[in-house]
Design an enzyme around this catalytic site. Structure first.
Site, PDB file in Angstrom:
ATOM      1  CG  ASN A  61      -0.194  -0.121   2.506  1.00 31.99           C
ATOM      2  OD1 ASN A  61       0.577   0.770   2.861  1.00 31.99           O
ATOM      3  ND2 ASN A  61      -0.360  -1.225   3.219  1.00 31.99           N
ATOM      4  N   PRO A  83      -2.951 -11.912  10.700  1.00 29.71           N
ATOM      5  CG  PRO A  83      -1.039 -12.492  11.903  1.00 29.71           C
ATOM      6  CD  PRO A  83      -1.643 -12.558  10.538  1.00 29.71           C
ATOM      7  CG  ASP A  84      -5.581  -6.441  14.454  1.00 25.70           C
ATOM      8  OD1 ASP A  84      -4.675  -5.847  15.075  1.00 25.70           O
ATOM      9  OD2 ASP A  84      -6.563  -5.858  13.979  1.00 25.70           O
ATOM     10  CB  ILE A  85       0.427  -6.755  14.719  1.00 22.00           C
ATOM     11  CG1 ILE A  85       0.804  -7.610  13.492  1.00 22.00           C
ATOM     12  CG2 ILE A  85       1.616  -6.617  15.669  1.00 22.00           C
ATOM     13  CD1 ILE A  85       1.746  -6.932  12.518  1.00 22.00           C
ATOM     14  CE  LYS A 100      -7.933  -2.842  14.980  1.00 20.79           C
ATOM     15  NZ  LYS A 100      -6.941  -3.385  14.061  1.00 20.79           N
ATOM     16  CG  PHE A 154      -1.718   5.654  13.778  1.00 20.39           C
ATOM     17  CD1 PHE A 154      -1.024   5.560  14.965  1.00 20.39           C
ATOM     18  CD2 PHE A 154      -1.643   6.834  13.048  1.00 20.39           C
ATOM     19  CE1 PHE A 154      -0.262   6.618  15.425  1.00 20.39           C
ATOM     20  CE2 PHE A 154      -0.886   7.899  13.501  1.00 20.39           C
ATOM     21  CZ  PHE A 154      -0.193   7.804  14.692  1.00 20.39           C
ATOM     22  CE  LYS A 177       7.855 -11.804 -14.370  1.00 21.52           C
ATOM     23  NZ  LYS A 177       8.556 -11.192 -15.480  1.00 21.52           N
TER      24      LYS A 177
HETATM   25  O1  C5P Z   1      -8.422  -2.446  11.727  1.00 18.64           O
HETATM   26  P1  C5P Z   1      -7.496  -1.462  11.097  1.00 18.64           P
HETATM   27  O2  C5P Z   1      -6.579  -2.086  10.080  1.00 18.64           O
HETATM   28  O3  C5P Z   1      -8.178  -0.229  10.582  1.00 18.64           O
HETATM   29  O4  C5P Z   1      -6.608  -0.966  12.330  1.00 18.64           O
HETATM   30  C1  C5P Z   1      -5.517  -0.158  12.154  1.00 18.64           C
HETATM   31  C2  C5P Z   1      -4.581  -0.302  13.332  1.00 18.64           C
HETATM   32  O5  C5P Z   1      -4.361  -1.676  13.604  1.00 18.64           O
HETATM   33  C3  C5P Z   1      -3.221   0.294  13.078  1.00 18.64           C
HETATM   34  O6  C5P Z   1      -2.709   0.734  14.311  1.00 18.64           O
HETATM   35  C4  C5P Z   1      -2.435  -0.884  12.547  1.00 18.64           C
HETATM   36  O7  C5P Z   1      -1.050  -0.722  12.770  1.00 18.64           O
HETATM   37  C5  C5P Z   1      -3.002  -2.026  13.335  1.00 18.64           C
HETATM   38  N1  C5P Z   1      -3.048  -3.309  12.612  1.00 18.64           N
HETATM   39  C6  C5P Z   1      -2.213  -4.338  13.004  1.00 18.64           C
HETATM   40  N2  C5P Z   1      -2.264  -5.548  12.363  1.00 18.64           N
HETATM   41  C7  C5P Z   1      -3.128  -5.743  11.342  1.00 18.64           C
HETATM   42  C8  C5P Z   1      -3.977  -4.705  10.926  1.00 18.64           C
HETATM   43  C9  C5P Z   1      -3.911  -3.497  11.583  1.00 18.64           C
HETATM   44  O8  C5P Z   1      -1.421  -4.157  13.945  1.00 18.64           O
HETATM   45  N3  C5P Z   1      -3.152  -6.925  10.735  1.00 18.64           N
END
Ligand code: C5P
Length: 286
Positions: free
Chosen positions: A86, A181-183, A217, A199, A165
């Site tokens: 992105n 995974p959502d870190i 979260k 953020f 490729k």
């Molecule tokens: O849910 P969203 O992607 O809008 O949330 C954004 C926040 O979550 C940011 O702080 C981003 O760094 C964190 N994030 C993360 N891991 C992910 C997706 C988002 O830590 N897979």
């Protein structure tokens, strides 16, 4: 200063006397000297003087604390030369890491691929994918007091990356994507979770979405970017933020990302210390 002059007893006694009066002496550095001799007496490099000076003047709102920041985009490989990413430049996250170091914190930055150099006084770890970022964050989370997730982590990654490729054959090509995974959420869910800041970038209903994110979260603070305006936010020099927590909201007006990061860090420091005070007084009442 020539090395013999510096090592001379009179100079050493004078330097010791100055130190005894509480004056800090930076250096000297050792090495080649203009006269051709080698030894102590050289001026420190300007960046070292800058770094030592700013340590002295750090307002110290985060002194003694360890902060972990994520920054930049992630790269989700499709094959060895292509991937999903992105437009995040990493500038906001790097500015946040630098501002935290300026405020006296020990800072670790886990960064996705960016064109930026490592920030001063920050331990920078470079990763590529969301899974690598997840692993690196969890490998460094012990002892962290404040976690700030600024990275624009890819929500999805290809289910598998081709080892060679991918060739152009069929008219259409489908990619299967799986969720990353959502870190941030995983850090906030730890039993000894640090103070967590997330953020978010939204184009509408900023406050509603921010409040949803706080709860979903289970984090302490959301810094919301308004990305509906094209001139600020992602990949730009300037930004503005709406800060939301369980107790209320405040706005940081549009300014350069480095200034904005300093204002954000001051806000985070206040909220962190307020939470600690509340926790301490609860513990004392038990
Ligand atoms: O849910 P969203 O992607 O809008 O949330 C954004 C926040 O979550 C940011 O702080 C981003 O760094 C964190 N994030 C993360 N891991 C992910 C997706 C988002 O830590 N897979």
């Amino acid at each position: 200063m020539n090395q013999q002059m510096w090592l001379n007893l009179a100079t050493q006694e004078n330097a010791a006397a100055i130190k005894k009066h509480g004056i800090r002496i930076f250096g000297p550095a050792a090495g080649a000297q203009a006269c051709g001799e080698t030894g102590p007496g050289r001026m420190l490099e300007p960046v070292e003087i800058l770094s030592l000076t700013s340590e002295l003047f750090s307002t110290g709102t985060l002194a003694g604390l360890h902060v972990l920041v994520t920054a930049g985009p992630t790269w989700e490989a499709i094959d060895p030369v292509r991937g999903i990413t992105n437009r995040s430049s990493g500038r906001m996250g790097y500015a946040v890491a630098e501002a935290a170091a300026e405020a006296g914190a020990k800072v670790t930055l886990v960064s996705g691929p960016t064109a930026l150099g490592d920030p001063q006084r920050v331990t920078t770890i470079r990763v590529s994918s969301a899974l690598e970022m997840f692993d690196s964050v969890h490998a460094h989370i012990e002892g962290i007091d404040i976690f700030i997730g600024v990275a624009a982590v890819s929500d999805y990654r290809p289910a598998s990356a081709a080892s060679q490729k991918i060739k152009k054959h069929a008219d259409t090509l489908s990619l299967e994507l799986v969720k990353n995974p959502d870190i941030l959420k995983s850090v906030a869910a730890l039993s000894s979770a640090p103070f967590t800041v997330g953020f978010a970038a939204e184009t509408e209903n900023l406050e509603t979405h921010a409040r949803e994110k706080l709860i979903e979260k289970h984090i302490d603070l959301v810094a919301m970017n308004d990305v509906s305006a094209t001139d600020i936010g992602l990949d730009t020099e300037d930004n503005r933020l709406l800060l939301i927590d369980r107790h209320g909201k405040s706005e940081l007006p549009q300014q350069h990302k480095s200034q904005l990061a300093r204002a954000l860090i001051q806000h985070v420091a206040e909220k962190y210390h307020a939470k600690r005070t509340t926790q301490d007084s609860r513990r004392a009442r038990r």
